[in-house]
Design an enzyme around this catalytic site. Structure first.
Site, PDB file in Angstrom:
ATOM      1  N   HIS A  54       1.930   2.261  -3.401  1.00  0.00           N
ATOM      2  CA  HIS A  54       0.900   2.967  -4.178  1.00  0.00           C
ATOM      3  C   HIS A  54       1.035   4.479  -4.026  1.00  0.00           C
ATOM      4  O   HIS A  54       0.852   5.222  -4.985  1.00  0.00           O
ATOM      5  CB  HIS A  54      -0.502   2.552  -3.708  1.00  0.00           C
ATOM      6  N   GLU A  60       0.833  -1.210   0.000  1.00  0.00           N
ATOM      7  CA  GLU A  60       0.000   0.000   0.000  1.00  0.00           C
ATOM      8  C   GLU A  60       0.864   1.255   0.000  1.00  0.00           C
ATOM      9  O   GLU A  60       0.548   2.237  -0.668  1.00  0.00           O
ATOM     10  CB  GLU A  60      -0.947   0.005   1.207  1.00  0.00           C
TER      11      GLU A  60
HETATM   12 ZN   LIG Z   1      -2.521  -2.603  -4.744  1.00  0.00          ZN
END
Ligand SMILES: [Zn+2]
Length: 191
Positions: free
Chosen positions: A147, A144
């Site tokens: 990202h 995450e």
């Molecule tokens: Zn992802």
């Protein structure tokens, strides 16, 4: 501002969408608007059966993601952790597992990451927290966190693995370039 009562299902952006490649910006205001967004992000993660979801996956360039690493286990109750302006402070060891991503539907590949990390983040009220994670939990946080810097798990796989999934990636990308938000289900049917 008053928080709307009903959580919203946010459209998920897929591979090829430029927003997934943008370095997201730090959150400055810890207000109701942020908390409403966090609630919608969390709701969308559960609706899409994810264990994590970052803000740019639903079209926002704020440094925010939500995780719930216990969610995939049976009889688990929701225990989402929203991390605002997170920082990975240190990493150790190596852990390899097969990863997937709601924005890269139908594709799974092995990725090597740190096995143990220390991290910090703010909650949606601006209170700072520190934590450490190992194995699977550490992987979800690193995925995450990537990202927020515009990095996808397919950027971290071997060249050979990438070659194997290139056609699928191109198929997803062509749909993204049309500016449509494709749902995972559509790809599952077409596979
Ligand atoms: Zn992802």
């Amino acid at each position: 501002m008053k928080i709307n009562n009903e959580p919203k299902l946010l459209p998920v952006r897929v591979y090829g969408d430029v927003i997934l490649r943008i370095k997201s910006l730090p959150v400055k205001e810890f207000d109701d608007k942020l908390r409403e967004f966090a609630r919608d992000l969390t709701y969308t993660m559960y609706q899409r059966d994810g264990v994590g979801l970052a803000a740019n996956q639903v079209g926002s360039t704020q440094r925010v993601f939500v995780i719930d690493t216990l969610w995939s286990r049976e009889d688990s109750v929701p225990n989402p952790i929203v991390m605002v302006n997170p920082v990975i402070l240190s990493g150790e060891g190596e852990y390899e597992m097969e990863e997937g991503c709601i924005s890269v539907p139908g594709i799974f590949a092995k990725v090597k990451r740190y096995n143990y990390i220390k991290y910090s983040y703010f909650d949606t009220y601006g209170i700072s927290h520190e934590g450490e994670a190992e194995g699977y939990d550490a992987v979800v946080i690193q995925h995450e966190y990537d990202h927020l810097d515009g990095i996808l798990f397919v950027d971290r796989i071997s060249k050979l693995s990438l070659l194997k999934i290139k056609r699928k990636l191109n198929a997803i990308m062509s749909t993204a370039e049309n500016g449509q938000n494709i749902r995972t289900e559509i790809f599952k049917v077409n596979e």
